[in-house]
Design a protein around this motif. Sequence first.
Motif, PDB file in Angstrom:
ATOM      1  N   ILE A   7     -16.689  38.022  87.919  1.00  0.00           N
ATOM      2  CA  ILE A   7     -16.704  36.502  87.485  1.00  0.00           C
ATOM      3  C   ILE A   7     -17.605  36.142  86.119  1.00  0.00           C
ATOM      4  O   ILE A   7     -17.746  36.942  85.706  1.00  0.00           O
ATOM      5  N   GLU A   8     -16.920  34.689  85.897  1.00  0.00           N
ATOM      6  CA  GLU A   8     -17.909  34.504  84.622  1.00  0.00           C
ATOM      7  C   GLU A   8     -19.201  33.069  84.736  1.00  0.00           C
ATOM      8  O   GLU A   8     -18.932  32.831  86.007  1.00  0.00           O
ATOM      9  N   HIS A   9     -19.645  34.266  84.808  1.00  0.00           N
ATOM     10  CA  HIS A   9     -21.379  33.343  84.957  1.00  0.00           C
ATOM     11  C   HIS A   9     -22.260  32.402  83.099  1.00  0.00           C
ATOM     12  O   HIS A   9     -22.790  33.437  83.120  1.00  0.00           O
ATOM     13  N   GLU A  10     -22.000  31.103  83.341  1.00  0.00           N
ATOM     14  CA  GLU A  10     -21.845  30.450  82.135  1.00  0.00           C
ATOM     15  C   GLU A  10     -22.439  31.557  80.772  1.00  0.00           C
ATOM     16  O   GLU A  10     -22.843  31.718  79.358  1.00  0.00           O
ATOM     17  N   GLY A  11     -20.423  31.924  80.727  1.00  0.00           N
ATOM     18  CA  GLY A  11     -19.984  32.746  79.443  1.00  0.00           C
ATOM     19  C   GLY A  11     -19.938  33.920  79.778  1.00  0.00           C
ATOM     20  O   GLY A  11     -19.681  34.902  78.346  1.00  0.00           O
ATOM     21  N   ARG A  12     -20.930  34.094  80.505  1.00  0.00           N
ATOM     22  CA  ARG A  12     -21.276  36.278  80.612  1.00  0.00           C
ATOM     23  C   ARG A  12     -20.606  37.214  82.146  1.00  0.00           C
ATOM     24  O   ARG A  12     -20.081  35.832  82.749  1.00  0.00           O
ATOM     25  N   PRO A  13     -20.424  37.651  81.587  1.00  0.00           N
ATOM     26  CA  PRO A  13     -19.849  38.677  82.974  1.00  0.00           C
ATOM     27  C   PRO A  13     -20.757  39.153  84.055  1.00  0.00           C
ATOM     28  O   PRO A  13     -21.741  38.499  83.623  1.00  0.00           O
ATOM     29  N   ALA A  14     -19.863  38.417  84.870  1.00  0.00           N
ATOM     30  CA  ALA A  14     -21.405  39.260  86.191  1.00  0.00           C
ATOM     31  C   ALA A  14     -20.982  39.752  87.189  1.00  0.00           C
ATOM     32  O   ALA A  14     -19.639  39.248  87.737  1.00  0.00           O
ATOM     33  N   VAL A  15     -21.399  39.902  87.897  1.00  0.00           N
ATOM     34  CA  VAL A  15     -21.195  40.486  89.615  1.00  0.00           C
ATOM     35  C   VAL A  15     -21.473  39.486  90.880  1.00  0.00           C
ATOM     36  O   VAL A  15     -22.287  39.474  90.620  1.00  0.00           O
ATOM     37  N   ARG A  16     -20.233  39.043  91.248  1.00  0.00           N
ATOM     38  CA  ARG A  16     -20.726  38.354  92.713  1.00  0.00           C
ATOM     39  C   ARG A  16     -20.836  38.751  94.081  1.00  0.00           C
ATOM     40  O   ARG A  16     -19.727  39.411  94.410  1.00  0.00           O
ATOM     41  N   LEU A 103     -25.956  34.225 102.033  1.00  0.00           N
ATOM     42  CA  LEU A 103     -26.713  34.430 100.919  1.00  0.00           C
ATOM     43  C   LEU A 103     -25.362  34.567 100.018  1.00  0.00           C
ATOM     44  O   LEU A 103     -24.546  36.009 100.015  1.00  0.00           O
ATOM     45  N   THR A 104     -25.548  34.324  98.935  1.00  0.00           N
ATOM     46  CA  THR A 104     -24.187  34.462  97.735  1.00  0.00           C
ATOM     47  C   THR A 104     -26.086  34.951  96.240  1.00  0.00           C
ATOM     48  O   THR A 104     -26.636  34.386  96.018  1.00  0.00           O
ATOM     49  N   MET A 105     -24.924  36.750  95.967  1.00  0.00           N
ATOM     50  CA  MET A 105     -25.983  37.090  94.667  1.00  0.00           C
ATOM     51  C   MET A 105     -25.234  36.846  93.805  1.00  0.00           C
ATOM     52  O   MET A 105     -24.161  37.563  93.515  1.00  0.00           O
ATOM     53  N   VAL A 106     -25.365  36.909  92.592  1.00  0.00           N
ATOM     54  CA  VAL A 106     -24.996  37.000  91.457  1.00  0.00           C
ATOM     55  C   VAL A 106     -26.187  37.952  90.494  1.00  0.00           C
ATOM     56  O   VAL A 106     -26.855  37.632  90.287  1.00  0.00           O
ATOM     57  N   HIS A 107     -24.980  38.907  89.800  1.00  0.00           N
ATOM     58  CA  HIS A 107     -26.571  39.588  88.903  1.00  0.00           C
ATOM     59  C   HIS A 107     -25.178  39.746  87.647  1.00  0.00           C
ATOM     60  O   HIS A 107     -24.437  40.098  87.332  1.00  0.00           O
ATOM     61  N   VAL A 108     -25.582  38.706  86.576  1.00  0.00           N
ATOM     62  CA  VAL A 108     -25.621  38.333  85.183  1.00  0.00           C
ATOM     63  C   VAL A 108     -25.519  39.830  84.311  1.00  0.00           C
ATOM     64  O   VAL A 108     -26.467  39.990  84.517  1.00  0.00           O
ATOM     65  N   LEU A 109     -24.355  39.961  83.944  1.00  0.00           N
ATOM     66  CA  LEU A 109     -24.175  41.278  83.008  1.00  0.00           C
ATOM     67  C   LEU A 109     -24.372  41.382  81.274  1.00  0.00           C
ATOM     68  O   LEU A 109     -24.583  40.468  80.842  1.00  0.00           O
ATOM     69  N   ALA A 110     -24.716  42.353  81.391  1.00  0.00           N
ATOM     70  CA  ALA A 110     -25.450  41.964  79.832  1.00  0.00           C
ATOM     71  C   ALA A 110     -24.208  42.807  78.518  1.00  0.00           C
ATOM     72  O   ALA A 110     -23.901  41.943  77.037  1.00  0.00           O
ATOM     73  N   ALA A 111     -23.015  44.111  79.590  1.00  0.00           N
ATOM     74  CA  ALA A 111     -22.013  44.386  78.936  1.00  0.00           C
ATOM     75  C   ALA A 111     -21.209  44.445  80.299  1.00  0.00           C
ATOM     76  O   ALA A 111     -21.228  44.545  81.363  1.00  0.00           O
ATOM     77  N   ARG A 112     -20.296  44.102  79.768  1.00  0.00           N
ATOM     78  CA  ARG A 112     -19.024  43.761  80.892  1.00  0.00           C
ATOM     79  C   ARG A 112     -18.074  45.530  81.428  1.00  0.00           C
ATOM     80  O   ARG A 112     -18.628  45.558  82.535  1.00  0.00           O
ATOM     81  N   ASP A 113     -18.433  46.026  80.324  1.00  0.00           N
ATOM     82  CA  ASP A 113     -18.518  47.630  80.942  1.00  0.00           C
ATOM     83  C   ASP A 113     -19.541  48.449  81.633  1.00  0.00           C
ATOM     84  O   ASP A 113     -19.206  49.374  82.372  1.00  0.00           O
ATOM     85  N   THR A 114     -20.290  47.077  82.258  1.00  0.00           N
ATOM     86  CA  THR A 114     -21.963  48.064  83.264  1.00  0.00           C
ATOM     87  C   THR A 114     -20.480  47.274  84.819  1.00  0.00           C
ATOM     88  O   THR A 114     -21.519  47.227  85.759  1.00  0.00           O
ATOM     89  N   ALA A 115     -19.448  46.838  84.848  1.00  0.00           N
ATOM     90  CA  ALA A 115     -19.478  46.393  86.467  1.00  0.00           C
ATOM     91  C   ALA A 115     -19.186  46.865  87.337  1.00  0.00           C
ATOM     92  O   ALA A 115     -19.502  46.729  88.296  1.00  0.00           O
ATOM     93  N   ALA A 116     -18.904  47.887  86.564  1.00  0.00           N
ATOM     94  CA  ALA A 116     -17.981  48.830  88.235  1.00  0.00           C
ATOM     95  C   ALA A 116     -19.650  49.662  88.517  1.00  0.00           C
ATOM     96  O   ALA A 116     -19.823  49.779  89.948  1.00  0.00           O
ATOM     97  N   ARG A 117     -19.882  49.740  87.491  1.00  0.00           N
ATOM     98  CA  ARG A 117     -21.377  50.522  87.796  1.00  0.00           C
ATOM     99  C   ARG A 117     -21.991  50.357  88.267  1.00  0.00           C
ATOM    100  O   ARG A 117     -22.887  50.115  90.127  1.00  0.00           O
ATOM    101  N   THR A 118     -21.685  48.620  88.262  1.00  0.00           N
ATOM    102  CA  THR A 118     -23.333  48.243  88.856  1.00  0.00           C
ATOM    103  C   THR A 118     -22.780  46.976  89.782  1.00  0.00           C
ATOM    104  O   THR A 118     -23.454  47.515  91.023  1.00  0.00           O
ATOM    105  N   ALA A 119     -21.625  46.992  90.601  1.00  0.00           N
ATOM    106  CA  ALA A 119     -20.907  46.297  92.138  1.00  0.00           C
ATOM    107  C   ALA A 119     -21.103  47.701  92.734  1.00  0.00           C
ATOM    108  O   ALA A 119     -21.654  47.471  93.915  1.00  0.00           O
ATOM    109  N   ALA A 120     -20.813  48.801  92.386  1.00  0.00           N
ATOM    110  CA  ALA A 120     -20.761  49.915  93.074  1.00  0.00           C
ATOM    111  C   ALA A 120     -22.382  50.299  93.920  1.00  0.00           C
ATOM    112  O   ALA A 120     -22.492  50.192  94.700  1.00  0.00           O
ATOM    113  N   GLY A 121     -23.411  49.724  92.742  1.00  0.00           N
ATOM    114  CA  GLY A 121     -24.913  50.395  93.445  1.00  0.00           C
ATOM    115  C   GLY A 121     -24.837  49.123  94.082  1.00  0.00           C
ATOM    116  O   GLY A 121     -25.875  48.996  95.628  1.00  0.00           O
ATOM    117  N   TRP A 122     -24.806  47.823  93.811  1.00  0.00           N
ATOM    118  CA  TRP A 122     -25.210  46.426  94.943  1.00  0.00           C
ATOM    119  C   TRP A 122     -24.092  47.019  96.598  1.00  0.00           C
ATOM    120  O   TRP A 122     -25.040  45.927  96.956  1.00  0.00           O
TER     121      TRP A 122
END
Length: 172
Positions: A7-16, A103-122
């Motif tokens: 998703i986008e969270h306040e203009g930044r990529p995020a995983v929800r 529970l809704t958890m949103v991880h706002v990312l510093a870089a878009r290319d970390t999305a798959a890595r971060t999503a898998a971890g969570w």
Amino acid sequence: MERGTLIEHEGRPAVRFERHYRHSAQRVWAAITQPDELAHWFPSAVRMSAEVGGAIEFTEDPNVAPGTGTILAYQPPHRLAYSWGDDELHFDLVEDGAGGCVLTMVHVLAARDTAARTAAGWTICLAELDKQLAGENPAGPHSADAQPWRPVYDEYVAAGMPSGAPIPGMTD
């Protein structure tokens, strides 16, 4: 297993992520804020000052150097947010009217290319949280009992989740 969405969270990529529990928000709040509970599902040991502006420390993650952050929101038992390096984590708990909560958890990312890595971890970590809340006393996301990370990551990449960021502890 429930997957995260980009998703986008306040203009930044995020995983929800969204999880439904048969537990009160108070019970789930304890699982996401108490160090002895976090030890069963969170990727790092956590110590925090329970107030907005307070410090939060992350240690003992075998894949990431120790780090710090700042508590951005602290409204027990419904809202917790904090920075973690250049990223942010947001947890929202809403009672479902039937004795449980969402529970809704949103991880706002510093870089878009970390999305798959971060999503898998969570995905792995939240599966461990599910076990913790079910009373199973899991050994954590880095344990041999946790689901392997790589196949989950590969599924996210195959589904088109942005990827390409370096993966700590792995070489391709």
